[in-house]
Write an enzyme that holds these catalytic residues in place. Structure first.
Site, PDB file in Angstrom:
ATOM      1  N   GLY A  77       0.781  -1.208  -0.082  1.00  0.00           N
ATOM      2  CA  GLY A  77      -0.011   0.067   0.060  1.00  0.00           C
ATOM      3  C   GLY A  77       0.822   1.384   0.093  1.00  0.00           C
ATOM      4  N   GLY A 125       0.486  -5.340   0.564  1.00  0.00           N
ATOM      5  CA  GLY A 125      -0.726  -5.342  -0.433  1.00  0.00           C
ATOM      6  C   GLY A 125      -0.579  -5.865  -1.685  1.00  0.00           C
ATOM      7  N   GLU A 148       5.483  -5.420   7.671  1.00  0.00           N
ATOM      8  CA  GLU A 148       4.826  -4.532   8.503  1.00  0.00           C
ATOM      9  C   GLU A 148       5.303  -4.365   9.801  1.00  0.00           C
ATOM     10  OE1 GLU A 148       2.240  -5.613   5.120  1.00  0.00           O
ATOM     11  OE2 GLU A 148       3.392  -6.728   6.722  1.00  0.00           O
ATOM     12  N   ASP A 156      -1.443  -7.555   7.185  1.00  0.00           N
ATOM     13  CA  ASP A 156      -2.902  -7.482   6.670  1.00  0.00           C
ATOM     14  C   ASP A 156      -3.232  -8.082   5.413  1.00  0.00           C
ATOM     15  OD1 ASP A 156      -1.987  -5.271   5.238  1.00  0.00           O
ATOM     16  OD2 ASP A 156      -3.572  -4.089   5.649  1.00  0.00           O
TER      17      ASP A 156
END
Length: 366
Positions: A77, A125, A148, A156
């Protein structure tokens, strides 16, 4: 992927993502090469809409996703945008995740073959738009992972579920250390299915225009190199079997292997809050078992965690240190694993009330 290569091809484009019909193939090209195709809200919104349309289009038999440029499919992301949103006190990040996680769910349940070229960098992502697909292709250039904890966040896009069900404790190691892994390691972790040399990807893309995905991928797939992570399973499984992050570090430190002691150093350099919350999320995902809505349950939980970390200290500080000021010297609060309480961890998992994503409930109601 130029449209002029096929006069019958139809192309739709935004500045950030391209959609093209080539024969029986629908092609998605992530198109931010200077940012290693990092995902924006506009990109995931466009992908969600186009994939939904193609799912009902009989002319599209297979979908392919790949990245523009030479550096990779997707570096994750757009964390600079997330940082700016935190500074501004906005809700853009929450809206981005809500759309992105719906896209991840759609990919996992896609009614047609979904082929992902996981070439080059595939992080965060990028894993979400590839590893939930039906035909996940890595190459000798693949560098993947969920890094992360380096920026004060947690895996995620369903990463907690994917890594929770990796063989043994390999997923726990990958999640806590944020290690970049090669294609063979991705295959070992269960994040990918096939190894295809990078110089054969264009040939595979062309074959998908007319052939069944199973046939085309099987014909061009090759034997993958050996996975270094798989070879380390003995000490990895032993050290990471605990549900306590501090105990994991103690076991790594006690190892006679330098690679294990280096893993302890790596974990202790990450956000202590992120490490403990990540470990808890992995264990909760594993405890739920392979239920029908396992991914959606994980995404709902990751959304809760994400909103809590947006409001905390370490996520903003981690992005600052890595990509804003680039001093690589984050000041974590708390600064040690011992300083993170059980109450602080559990708070990240508490229900959001009216702000719940509700993805599992929505999918179950269909």
């Amino acid at each position: 992927m130029a449209a002029e290569a096929d006069a019958s091809a139809t192309v739709q484009a935004t500045a950030e993502v391209l959609f093209e019909r080539r024969g029986r193939l629908g092609v998605v090209v992530l198109n931010r090469p200077r940012a290693v195709n990092a995902l924006t809200h506009g990109m995931v919104t466009a992908m969600l809409a186009q994939l939904t349309e193609w799912a009902e289009d009989d002319a599209v038999q297979t979908v392919l996703v790949r990245g523009a440029g030479e550096r990779g499919l997707c570096a994750g992301g757009d964390i600079v945008a997330i940082y700016r949103d935190m500074v501004d006190g906005g809700d853009a990040s929450a809206r981005f995740w809500a759309t992105e996680y719906r896209l991840n769910s759609l990919i996992s349940r896609y009614p047609k073959p979904y082929v992902a070229f996981m070439d080059g960098l595939v992080l965060g992502g990028g894993v979400g738009v590839s590893a939930h697909g039906s035909h996940r292709v890595v190459t000798e250039r693949t560098r993947t992972g969920m890094p992360e904890t380096t920026i004060g966040f947690v895996p995620d896009v369903g990463g907690t579920l994917l890594l929770a069900y990796a063989p043994g404790e390999a997923g726990t190691h990958a999640a806590l250390t944020g290690a970049h892994l090669d294609g063979a390691d991705a295959l070992h972790l269960g994040l990918a299915d096939f190894f295809v040399p990078s110089d054969r990807l264009d040939e595979l893309a062309t074959a998908l225009e007319t052939e069944r995905a199973d046939d085309a991928v099987a014909r061009l797939a090759r034997q993958a190199p050996l996975s270094a992570l798989a070879a380390q399973r003995g000490w990895v499984d032993e050290a990471y079997a605990s549900d306590d992050a501090e105990e994991i570090v103690r076991r790594l430190r006690a190892s006679e292997l330098s690679v294990a002691r280096e893993a302890a150093d790596t974990i202790e350099s990450k956000s202590p809050t992120s490490v403990k919350v990540t470990l808890e999320a992995l264990r909760r995902a594993r405890a739920r078992g392979p239920i029908a809505l396992a991914l959606e349950e994980a995404l709902d939980e990751e959304y809760r965690i994400g909103l809590r970390l947006l409001a905390g200290h370490d996520f903003r500080e981690g992005i600052r240190a890595q990509v804003i000021d680039k001093d690589r010297d984050p000041r974590w609060e708390p600064a040690t694993l011992a300083g993170v309480t059980r109450e602080q961890v559990e708070t990240c998992f508490a229900p959001l009330g009216e702000r719940e994503l509700g993805l599992a409930a929505a999918v179950a109601a269909r």
